[in-house]
Write a protein that holds these residues in place. Structure first.
Motif, PDB file in Angstrom:
ATOM      1  N   VAL A   1     -78.006  33.341 -33.922  1.00  0.00           N
ATOM      2  CA  VAL A   1     -77.407  32.209 -34.623  1.00  0.00           C
ATOM      3  C   VAL A   1     -76.222  32.725 -35.454  1.00  0.00           C
ATOM      4  CG1 VAL A   1     -77.790  30.353 -36.276  1.00  0.00           C
ATOM      5  CG2 VAL A   1     -79.640  31.067 -34.764  1.00  0.00           C
ATOM      6  N   PRO A   2     -75.039  32.143 -35.315  1.00  0.00           N
ATOM      7  CA  PRO A   2     -73.902  32.577 -36.133  1.00  0.00           C
ATOM      8  C   PRO A   2     -74.233  32.534 -37.621  1.00  0.00           C
ATOM      9  CG  PRO A   2     -73.188  31.068 -34.411  1.00  0.00           C
ATOM     10  CD  PRO A   2     -74.682  31.068 -34.378  1.00  0.00           C
ATOM     11  N   ASP A   3     -73.669  33.437 -38.379  1.00  0.00           N
ATOM     12  CA  ASP A   3     -74.008  33.567 -39.799  1.00  0.00           C
ATOM     13  C   ASP A   3     -73.802  32.265 -40.564  1.00  0.00           C
ATOM     14  OD1 ASP A   3     -74.688  36.175 -39.399  1.00  0.00           O
ATOM     15  OD2 ASP A   3     -72.828  37.028 -40.195  1.00  0.00           O
ATOM     16  N   ALA A   4     -72.675  31.575 -40.319  1.00  0.00           N
ATOM     17  CA  ALA A   4     -72.390  30.340 -41.055  1.00  0.00           C
ATOM     18  C   ALA A   4     -73.422  29.268 -40.739  1.00  0.00           C
ATOM     19  CB  ALA A   4     -70.988  29.835 -40.715  1.00  0.00           C
ATOM     20  N   THR A   5     -73.807  29.155 -39.467  1.00  0.00           N
ATOM     21  CA  THR A   5     -74.809  28.165 -39.078  1.00  0.00           C
ATOM     22  C   THR A   5     -76.173  28.515 -39.654  1.00  0.00           C
ATOM     23  OG1 THR A   5     -73.616  27.786 -36.997  1.00  0.00           O
ATOM     24  CG2 THR A   5     -75.896  27.026 -37.113  1.00  0.00           C
ATOM     25  N   ARG A   6     -76.479  29.791 -39.644  1.00  0.00           N
ATOM     26  CA  ARG A   6     -77.759  30.228 -40.215  1.00  0.00           C
ATOM     27  C   ARG A   6     -77.834  29.892 -41.704  1.00  0.00           C
ATOM     28  NH1 ARG A   6     -79.632  36.467 -39.759  1.00  0.00           N
ATOM     29  NH2 ARG A   6     -77.846  36.724 -41.139  1.00  0.00           N
ATOM     30  N   ALA A   7     -76.728  30.068 -42.405  1.00  0.00           N
ATOM     31  CA  ALA A   7     -76.697  29.732 -43.835  1.00  0.00           C
ATOM     32  C   ALA A   7     -76.890  28.237 -44.048  1.00  0.00           C
ATOM     33  CB  ALA A   7     -75.386  30.193 -44.451  1.00  0.00           C
TER      34      ALA A   7
ATOM     35  N   SER B   1     -95.822  22.718 -41.615  1.00  0.00           N
ATOM     36  CA  SER B   1     -95.753  23.134 -40.214  1.00  0.00           C
ATOM     37  C   SER B   1     -94.696  22.344 -39.445  1.00  0.00           C
ATOM     38  CB  SER B   1     -97.126  22.988 -39.557  1.00  0.00           C
ATOM     39  OG  SER B   1     -97.579  21.649 -39.606  1.00  0.00           O
ATOM     40  N   GLY B   2     -94.626  21.022 -39.683  1.00  0.00           N
ATOM     41  CA  GLY B   2     -93.622  20.216 -38.993  1.00  0.00           C
ATOM     42  C   GLY B   2     -92.211  20.592 -39.388  1.00  0.00           C
ATOM     43  N   LEU B   3     -92.012  20.940 -40.635  1.00  0.00           N
ATOM     44  CA  LEU B   3     -90.697  21.381 -41.109  1.00  0.00           C
ATOM     45  C   LEU B   3     -90.282  22.655 -40.384  1.00  0.00           C
ATOM     46  CD1 LEU B   3     -88.269  21.381 -43.014  1.00  0.00           C
ATOM     47  CD2 LEU B   3     -89.742  22.406 -44.766  1.00  0.00           C
ATOM     48  N   LYS B   4     -91.207  23.586 -40.223  1.00  0.00           N
ATOM     49  CA  LYS B   4     -90.893  24.835 -39.512  1.00  0.00           C
ATOM     50  C   LYS B   4     -90.510  24.545 -38.054  1.00  0.00           C
ATOM     51  CE  LYS B   4     -94.670  26.947 -40.071  1.00  0.00           C
ATOM     52  NZ  LYS B   4     -95.705  27.952 -39.814  1.00  0.00           N
ATOM     53  N   THR B   5     -91.213  23.594 -37.444  1.00  0.00           N
ATOM     54  CA  THR B   5     -90.896  23.247 -36.055  1.00  0.00           C
ATOM     55  C   THR B   5     -89.483  22.688 -35.939  1.00  0.00           C
ATOM     56  OG1 THR B   5     -93.220  22.777 -35.567  1.00  0.00           O
ATOM     57  CG2 THR B   5     -91.577  21.823 -34.093  1.00  0.00           C
ATOM     58  N   SER B   6     -89.098  21.842 -36.895  1.00  0.00           N
ATOM     59  CA  SER B   6     -87.740  21.282 -36.887  1.00  0.00           C
ATOM     60  C   SER B   6     -86.693  22.383 -37.028  1.00  0.00           C
ATOM     61  CB  SER B   6     -87.593  20.272 -38.028  1.00  0.00           C
ATOM     62  OG  SER B   6     -88.472  19.178 -37.849  1.00  0.00           O
ATOM     63  N   VAL B   7     -86.959  23.343 -37.875  1.00  0.00           N
ATOM     64  CA  VAL B   7     -86.029  24.461 -38.047  1.00  0.00           C
ATOM     65  C   VAL B   7     -85.942  25.276 -36.762  1.00  0.00           C
ATOM     66  CG1 VAL B   7     -85.598  26.606 -39.292  1.00  0.00           C
ATOM     67  CG2 VAL B   7     -86.400  24.594 -40.536  1.00  0.00           C
ATOM     68  N   ARG B   8     -87.086  25.522 -36.134  1.00  0.00           N
ATOM     69  CA  ARG B   8     -87.101  26.312 -34.902  1.00  0.00           C
ATOM     70  C   ARG B   8     -86.252  25.646 -33.816  1.00  0.00           C
ATOM     71  NH1 ARG B   8     -92.119  26.329 -34.167  1.00  0.00           N
ATOM     72  NH2 ARG B   8     -92.610  28.355 -35.097  1.00  0.00           N
ATOM     73  N   LEU B   9     -86.338  24.326 -33.720  1.00  0.00           N
ATOM     74  CA  LEU B   9     -85.557  23.609 -32.705  1.00  0.00           C
ATOM     75  C   LEU B   9     -84.061  23.745 -32.957  1.00  0.00           C
ATOM     76  CD1 LEU B   9     -87.708  20.354 -32.380  1.00  0.00           C
ATOM     77  CD2 LEU B   9     -87.535  22.240 -30.743  1.00  0.00           C
ATOM     78  N   GLN B  10     -83.651  23.681 -34.214  1.00  0.00           N
ATOM     79  CA  GLN B  10     -82.226  23.823 -34.539  1.00  0.00           C
ATOM     80  C   GLN B  10     -81.736  25.247 -34.310  1.00  0.00           C
ATOM     81  OE1 GLN B  10     -80.024  21.494 -35.134  1.00  0.00           O
ATOM     82  NE2 GLN B  10     -81.593  19.890 -35.026  1.00  0.00           N
ATOM     83  N   ILE B  11     -82.591  26.219 -34.596  1.00  0.00           N
ATOM     84  CA  ILE B  11     -82.222  27.613 -34.335  1.00  0.00           C
ATOM     85  C   ILE B  11     -81.994  27.825 -32.843  1.00  0.00           C
ATOM     86  CG2 ILE B  11     -83.095  29.989 -34.340  1.00  0.00           C
ATOM     87  CD1 ILE B  11     -84.459  29.359 -36.995  1.00  0.00           C
ATOM     88  N   ALA B  12     -82.910  27.290 -32.028  1.00  0.00           N
ATOM     89  CA  ALA B  12     -82.772  27.424 -30.577  1.00  0.00           C
ATOM     90  C   ALA B  12     -81.520  26.706 -30.070  1.00  0.00           C
ATOM     91  CB  ALA B  12     -84.016  26.865 -29.891  1.00  0.00           C
ATOM     92  N   LYS B  13     -81.225  25.539 -30.648  1.00  0.00           N
ATOM     93  CA  LYS B  13     -80.082  24.738 -30.218  1.00  0.00           C
ATOM     94  C   LYS B  13     -78.761  25.423 -30.523  1.00  0.00           C
ATOM     95  CE  LYS B  13     -78.056  20.128 -30.886  1.00  0.00           C
ATOM     96  NZ  LYS B  13     -78.234  18.810 -31.567  1.00  0.00           N
ATOM     97  N   HIS B  14     -78.676  26.144 -31.623  1.00  0.00           N
ATOM     98  CA  HIS B  14     -77.417  26.732 -32.068  1.00  0.00           C
ATOM     99  C   HIS B  14     -77.327  28.236 -31.849  1.00  0.00           C
ATOM    100  CE1 HIS B  14     -77.454  22.856 -34.221  1.00  0.00           C
ATOM    101  NE2 HIS B  14     -76.146  22.944 -34.173  1.00  0.00           N
ATOM    102  N   SER B  15     -78.267  28.788 -31.100  1.00  0.00           N
ATOM    103  CA  SER B  15     -78.225  30.219 -30.802  1.00  0.00           C
ATOM    104  C   SER B  15     -77.221  30.513 -29.696  1.00  0.00           C
ATOM    105  CB  SER B  15     -79.613  30.720 -30.372  1.00  0.00           C
ATOM    106  OG  SER B  15     -80.526  30.633 -31.435  1.00  0.00           O
ATOM    107  N   VAL B  16     -76.512  31.593 -29.844  1.00  0.00           N
ATOM    108  CA  VAL B  16     -75.582  32.069 -28.819  1.00  0.00           C
ATOM    109  C   VAL B  16     -76.071  33.451 -28.384  1.00  0.00           C
ATOM    110  CG1 VAL B  16     -73.213  32.702 -28.270  1.00  0.00           C
ATOM    111  CG2 VAL B  16     -73.675  30.822 -29.878  1.00  0.00           C
ATOM    112  N   ASP B  17     -76.562  33.532 -27.148  1.00  0.00           N
ATOM    113  CA  ASP B  17     -77.157  34.774 -26.639  1.00  0.00           C
ATOM    114  C   ASP B  17     -78.285  35.251 -27.554  1.00  0.00           C
ATOM    115  OD1 ASP B  17     -75.383  34.856 -24.471  1.00  0.00           O
ATOM    116  OD2 ASP B  17     -73.866  35.927 -25.649  1.00  0.00           O
ATOM    117  N   GLY B  18     -79.052  34.280 -28.041  1.00  0.00           N
ATOM    118  CA  GLY B  18     -80.203  34.604 -28.867  1.00  0.00           C
ATOM    119  C   GLY B  18     -79.899  34.871 -30.325  1.00  0.00           C
TER     120      GLY B  18
END
Length: 341
Positions: A231-237, A212-229
């Motif tokens: 995530v760019p493909d390279a960042t997502r990879a 669960s904590g790992l998922k939370t860390s991923v969620r925070l990074q997704i939110a941080k690197h989202s552009v208009d909701g």
């Protein structure tokens, strides 16, 4: 002894025929993934109805593939749990009816015991005892396997299973259902070291898991690197790559502890997530350092299938085990409560 195996615990209908002298004679598998993809996940009622629609034709096809007359078996095995109650009922009712009509015994099989024993269908099966890592969408277990039916739980997930963590993380990334395999594909395009996520619970003793904590860390990074909701493909990879690395390393650390704790030199990995290439590579490296052997089923037997149920059923029917005509399904069924063989 020849056994018909039926698997219907979730969203895949599996049928197989196993012969004690000739091995696996035939197997058929039907996946409901396309149907459930429209809803973004498994719909239990639809799953049950589709099992009703596909099970009997699959049984007929399996006997035809094996070139056997319908009903030429010495027993029928079916998944009795864990799983979706409606889906389990379809398999159990069908198996009980066929067994009664053919005059042979029927037996309910534990779904995870089927996965645990799936490597026994290979040409180089592991000898007992061994440690088993069972990783699927619903379970993550480390098991001390002393003999068939003699199981002790060494560790388990305190929240999400590994496969569930893959699927939920994929959904956060906007990937369609089923997202876990797609996340793994995207991770192969990512760069190692761009992101680093926590390895849950490896800094404390024991062999339990938590994702669960790992998922939370991923969620925070997704939110941080989202552009208009988005995530760019390279960042997502890159995020997918780091997530997969964290899961693989966590599982490898706990498997190493299990081998050291038991003193065994054989590790079995089974379940849907065991098909993951990076997990197999990571555990292979760990096993080599521990001077241990690694065993796993072929990819088609990593996911739910009838072959593993037929084999597990054969072991127990051969030992004289069976059950009455009641459905006796168990949506929740601890592995370590099984009757010894």
């Amino acid at each position: 002894m020849r056994v018909l195996g039926i698997e219907s615990s979730c969203d895949e209908t599996g049928v197989a025929l196993y012969d004690s002298e000739r091995g696996l004679l035939a197997h058929q598998l039907y996946s409901q993934v396309k149907m459930h993809a429209e809803f973004g996940g498994v719909v239990p009622e639809l799953a049950s109805r589709d099992h009703i629609r596909t099970l009997l034709p699959l049984i007929q096809e399996t006997f035809a593939e094996a070139e056997l007359p319908l009903g030429q078996v010495d027993g029928v095995a079916f998944t009795a749990g864990p799983g979706l109650i409606g889906a389990l009922m379809v398999g159990a009712a069908t198996a009980r009816s066929l067994a009664f009509g053919w005059g042979v015994p029927a037996l309910g099989v534990h779904h995870m015991e089927g996965h645990l024993l799936a490597p026994m269908l290979e040409t180089n099966p592991p000898a007992y005892p061994f440690v088993a890592l069972l990783v699927s969408g619903g379970h993550t277990l480390l098991v001390d396997v002393k003999a068939p039916g003699a199981y002790s739980i060494l560790g388990e997930s305190l929240d999400d299973a590994a496969g569930e963590a893959f699927d939920k993380t994929a959904k956060m990334m906007g990937l369609p259902y089923p997202g876990g395999p797609l996340l793994s594909q995207i991770a192969e395009q990512g760069r190692t070291g761009v992101f680093r996520f926590p390895r849950p619970m490896i800094d404390r003793p024991g062999m339990d898991f938590s994702f669960s904590g790992l998922k939370t860390s991923v969620r925070l990074q997704i939110a941080k690197h989202s552009v208009d909701g988005v995530v760019p493909d390279a960042t997502r990879a890159d995020i997918a790559c780091a997530f997969q690395e964290a899961v693989v390393e966590t599982l490898a650390v706990k498997c190493r502890r299990a081998l050291q704790h038991t003193g065994y030199r054989r590790l079995v990995i089974a379940g849907g997530v065991s098909a993951n290439k990076q997990l197999r590579l990571g555990l292979a490296k760990m096993a080599e350092k521990e001077r241990s052997e690694l065993f796993f089923p072929r990819p088609e037997f990593c996911t739910d299938n009838g072959a593993m149920i037929a084999y597990a059923g054969w072991l127990r029917l051969r030992a004289g085990q069976g059950s009455d005509l009641s459905l006796d399904i168990r949506p929740r069924w601890p592995l370590d409560t099984l009757e010894p063989i």
